[in-house]
Design a protein around this motif. Structure first.
Motif: not given
Length: 307
Positions: A19-22, A28-29, A228-229, A239-242
């Motif tokens: 289980d994980y979250l992104v 542009g934010g 999730p990504e 999307v840019q994954i932070q």
């Protein structure tokens, strides 16, 4: 966004999938998004509380949303979600923090209703279509932030969407789902929150809304093996994954905390328990852990109340 869900599936969970979250941003934010796989988390709560399928789905949807909302916090901040509808489930309560820790319970876990008109688990029937959704955030200030909105559908995805718009003034789409096997086990669970920030052009908003309208149930995507990504990329290809963060069940209860609670009852109350029962059992709402106190333990606690 619908949080549609299936009641049956012959697939089985991949035990290696954690289980994980992104969290990510796009355009542009001007858009931020959160997605989570919460299958093991929801299954653990199902096992601990012995929830029946409709209750599992309702608690799971709330847990999944709380996990993503927890990721919107910082440091030691934490939040509590309370769903108080007029359905047979009673109250759903979930705590989450910024570190991916979450716990929760439902007043009446043994609720299972016939499928709704779409052949899905009848979460709205279990939650109720009247009542309130409360969000309490402990942001380290003197007073916690409290937001509340009326329940608008009882399906919970729409209710959280309404909460973000009305209470936090952030247009958001919330997709949450729990896929439950015929034997009651959780096959897959996950969620997506897409939030539109100021500065988006109308055509950008239209494109996002079109993508969201074609999104299959998140639980189905998770069941098909999407990460999730990949769930976020379905709606926001650029999307840019932070950040990526594990999410897990964690309860803060302990025998010491329960002892402190008993001490706070006062000597008269403790003496009455000793005289009438001789023993005490205290069960944590959140994790269903039972703490046993024998006569000797209670007499020791009684001494502390008189110290």
């Amino acid at each position: 966004m619908e949080n549609l869900e299936h009641a049956h599936n012959d697939g089985s969970e991949n035990t290696e999938e954690r289980d994980y979250l992104v969290r990510g941003t796009a355009l542009g934010g001007k858009v931020r998004a959160f997605a989570v796989r919460s299958t093991k988390l929801v299954e653990e709560l199902r096992r601990r509380h012995d929830t029946f399928p409709t209750a599992t789905a309702a608690l799971g949807r709330t847990l999944t949303t709380a996990t993503m909302m927890g990721a919107m916090l910082k440091g030691e901040e934490k939040l509590t979600i309370q769903v108080k509808g007029n359905g047979p489930l009673g109250q759903i309560v979930v705590d989450a923090n910024a570190k991916g820790d979450v716990r929760g319970y439902v007043d009446h876990p043994h609720v299972h209703l016939p499928s709704n008109a779409m052949g899905k688990l009848d979460v709205a029937g279990a939650v109720g279509t009247e009542g309130f959704l409360y969000v309490i955030k402990d942001l380290g200030l003197k007073e916690p932030y409290r937001g509340s909105v009326p329940i608008v559908s009882g399906e919970l995805g729409e209710d959280f969407t309404y909460y973000f718009a009305a209470s936090e003034q952030t247009p958001s789409a919330v997709g949450i789902g729990v896929l439950v096997a015929p034997d009651g086990a959780v096959i897959s669970s996950g969620g997506l929150i897409v939030q539109l920030l100021p500065g988006l052009a109308d055509d950008e908003i239209d494109a996002i809304e079109r993508a969201i309208s074609t999104l299959p149930p998140v639980s189905a995507l998770i069941d098909q093996g999407l990460s999730p990504e990949e769930v976020i990329k379905w709606v926001l290809p650029d999307v840019q994954i932070q950040e990526s963060m594990d999410v897990q069940f964690k309860c803060e209860c302990s025998r010491e905390r329960v002892e402190r609670t008993l001490i706070s009852l006062g000597s008269e109350e403790i003496q009455a328990i000793i005289d009438e029962q001789g023993v005490a059992e205290v069960v944590c709402h959140f994790c269903n852990e039972a703490y046993q106190f024998e006569r000797e333990d209670l007499e020791h606690i009684l001494e502390q109340t008189r110290a």
